[in-house]
Design an enzyme around this catalytic site. Structure first.
Site, PDB file in Angstrom:
ATOM      1  CB  SER A 113     -35.337  61.614  59.914  1.00  0.00           C
ATOM      2  OG  SER A 113     -35.244  62.442  58.786  1.00  0.00           O
ATOM      3  CG  ASP A 175     -28.038  59.846  57.459  1.00  0.00           C
ATOM      4  OD1 ASP A 175     -28.523  60.406  56.470  1.00  0.00           O
ATOM      5  OD2 ASP A 175     -28.624  59.738  58.561  1.00  0.00           O
ATOM      6  CG  HIS A 296     -31.849  59.429  56.569  1.00  0.00           C
ATOM      7  ND1 HIS A 296     -31.301  60.033  57.682  1.00  0.00           N
ATOM      8  CD2 HIS A 296     -33.161  59.835  56.529  1.00  0.00           C
ATOM      9  CE1 HIS A 296     -32.203  60.777  58.289  1.00  0.00           C
ATOM     10  NE2 HIS A 296     -33.346  60.676  57.608  1.00  0.00           N
TER      11      HIS A 296
END
Length: 613
Positions: A113, A175, A296
């Site tokens: 991330s 994602d 994600h």
């Protein structure tokens, strides 16, 4: 709902954001993705020039070309850059990295991330830091679900430095984070703020009922529509994208439950990002949107699938007899795109075909360049013949001084033309390398590295002779700092990198033997430029009356004398250096006479205390 947490988000990382570990000769740095970033800041989602933040020197290869001039503006996200700089200035990070650099042959950085952007910037800093020393340490950055980091100029600069292979970005099929920065974040702010909270809490705790309830109240149809529309616009713009937009860098591994495909062409990456997300309709139910949000956090799950993928039975029904068509079918299946859905599969096939063509082009260019090299070989042979004639000449001037003295003659004019042809060829080679038109390891292959090194040793002394014959040093300054062509700097860097890597191999060290005779070519292609500077120092010594300046000149000449003597002792100079009337031999005689003068009682008070020995 039970979300799977990222494998990089341990309680230790939640506290420090960073984990460093040494295993054998490989060092690992992992950056957590749960570090909070306030996306409501105006600097987040905004591109910022690297030169505007006071960190130009940290990434100097990216912001300057080989001549020290500014390239097109390289920009990165201002928020992510601020986050990196905050950690870069921490003593514990610096200590950990310095410890790794002293004990490893490879450093692997990873992150999930927003932590992935810090990993990428740290990798760029490491590559920039290691480049000037031609360090043999390899750097690999492996990210999961990373947002886009910078603009197209950043991607180009990374390719120019041959660092593209150091970055691999794993992106799951649905994602949304890697696609976010295609859209203006201001239009996504309300939903994005909740999503950031959702991802942070989900990574640390399975209790999400309240946050899911808050998410359900938001209109995510508009959110997905904005992201998809902007991703589509970026995909359609292709290579003509505005330099003020975000752009992917490095290779991308797109994964789904069906498998994975790898792309390293930025235009193909953007198209695939768009097409894979198109499999979800913006007007889908909230449950489908929630699956995209959970995607994600499922990289641990996807990497586990990839490691077992070879055990999975692939459905081969309907495969074409053509190996190419079968390969495209399997690639679409691995990406999670239904080959039967023509609305998505047809543009996806076009995307894969473009990526295939771009992938083949470097190898084809390598082959064509090899043919061009064979055609330019007679020019190199002419220079070798010329050097042999000069070395055998009765005037005992040698290769360098003959060309410098008789540059206007017919024979030297022919050599001049061959120099121009060779320069044009190697300028093309350097240009193709920087545009990523050749294979990634092209400049590390022995054939090309040896050819470039041989060309540099053969041609650069004549380029130096031409520079001083024309008096360019009086207009621009001495050759090394003011006249050296960029191609020689780059070819020199390639060779130094090879030497640094070879020096790490024990067998290379043990097999190193002293020379029994002088080499065919002086091993420092800048030797004659250094001779010219030494001649200039000698000339100024006789005129200088300032004791401080005089001391500096004498120190410079002593250093050059030591350097030249060491080359000669190792027999790393050609016989033309030692020719009776060569510039070096004449300088050595004058320098010897000057030292004798300084041994006499000085008549000038300024010479008192001067030491030439």
């Amino acid at each position: 709902m039970e979300a799977e947490s990222s494998p990089f988000e341990s309680s230790e990382m939640l506290a420090s954001f960073l984990v460093a570990e040494l295993r054998g000769e490989v060092g690992y740095l992992a950056f957590s993705g749960v570090q909070a970033i306030d996306r409501s800041e105006p600097t987040c989602g905004t591109l910022m020039a690297l030169g505007e933040c006071g960190c130009r020197d940290l990434f100097s290869p990216l912001t300057f070309d080989g001549d020290g001039e500014a390239e097109e503006t390289v920009k990165v996200d201002a928020g992510f850059l601020r986050l990196f700089l905050g950690f870069y200035q921490r003593r514990d990070l610096q200590n950990q990295i310095q410890e790794l650099l002293g004990n490893v042959k490879m450093i692997i950085l990873t992150g999930h991330s927003f932590g992935a952007t810090t990993a990428s910037l740290t990798a760029l800093w490491l590559l920039s830091h290691l480049q000037p020393t031609a360090s043999p340490i390899s750097v690999l950055c492996l990210t999961f679900g990373t947002p886009l980091l910078g603009n197209k100029s950043l991607s180009r600069a990374i390719l120019r430095e041959r660092w593209g292979g150091s970055f691999c970005n794993v992106v799951s099929k649905l994602d949304v984070v890697p696609r976010l920065f295609f859209a203006p974040l201001a239009s996504l702010a309300p939903q994005l703020h909740l999503l950031l909270q959702f991802w942070q809490v989900a990574a640390a705790s399975p209790s999400l009922e309240q946050l899911v309830g808050e998410l359900r109240k938001q209109n995510f149809n508009e959110f997905f529509s904005n992201v998809m529309d902007c991703a589509k616009d970026a995909a359609q713009s292709g290579g003509g994208a505005n330099n003020s937009l975000f752009w992917p860098l490095g290779s991308y591994l797109f994964c789904s439950e069906e498998g994975a495909i790898c792309l390293d062409n930025a235009t193909s990456v953007i198209k695939m990002m768009h097409l894979m997300l198109e499999t979800v309709s913006p007007a889908s139910s909230f449950e489908n949107h929630l699956k995209c949000f959970e995607d994600h956090l499922k990289y641990g799950y996807y990497t586990g699938l990839l490691s077992l993928q070879f055990l999975k039975r692939i459905n081969t029904s309907g495969l074409s007899a053509s190996s190419y068509e079968a390969g495209v079918f399997l690639a679409l299946q691995s990406s999670g795109i239904n080959p039967q859905d023509d609305n998505i599969s047809k543009p996806a096939k076009d995307c894969l075909q473009m990526a295939r063509h771009m992938g083949r082009a470097p190898n084809l260019n390598n082959a064509h360049l090899a043919i061009r090299l064979s055609k330019i070989t007679p020019c190199r042979a002419q220079l070798e013949w010329y050097k042999a004639r000069c070395d055998e000449s009765e005037d005992q001037l040698g290769y360098y001084d003959t060309f410098k003295e008789y540059g206007a003659s017919r024979r030297e004019s022919t050599i001049d033309m061959n120099l121009f042809r060779l320069a044009a060829f190697w300028n093309d080679v350097v240009g193709m390398v920087e545009r990523n038109e050749l294979s990634y390891d092209f400049h590390r292959r022995s054939k090309w590295n040896n050819a470039a090194h041989f060309y540099r040793l053969l041609a650069e002394p004549l380029e130096i002779a031409r520079y001083y014959r024309r008096g360019m040093h009086r207009q621009k300054g001495h050759y090394i700092k003011h006249g050296r062509d960029r191609r020689f700097q780059i070819l020199d860097r390639w060779w130094n990198r090879r030497i640094a890597v070879a020096a790490q191999e024990p067998q290379q060290i043990n097999n190193k033997r002293s020379r029994s005779r002088h080499t065919s070519f002086t091993q420092d292609s800048l030797f004659w430029a250094k001779v010219e500077e030494a001649k200039d120092w000698l000339k100024h010594v006789r005129k200088e009356r300032d004791s401080n300046k005089l001391g500096s000149l004498l120190a410079n000449m002593k250093d050059f004398e030591k350097y030249a003597n060491e080359l000669i002792a190792r027999k790393e100079v050609s016989i033309d250096v030692l020719a009776k009337n060569s510039s070096y031999s004449l300088w050595a005689e004058d320098w010897k006479a000057l030292k004798l003068e300084f041994q006499q009682p000085p008549s000038d008070p300024a010479l008192n205390g001067m030491d030439c020995d």
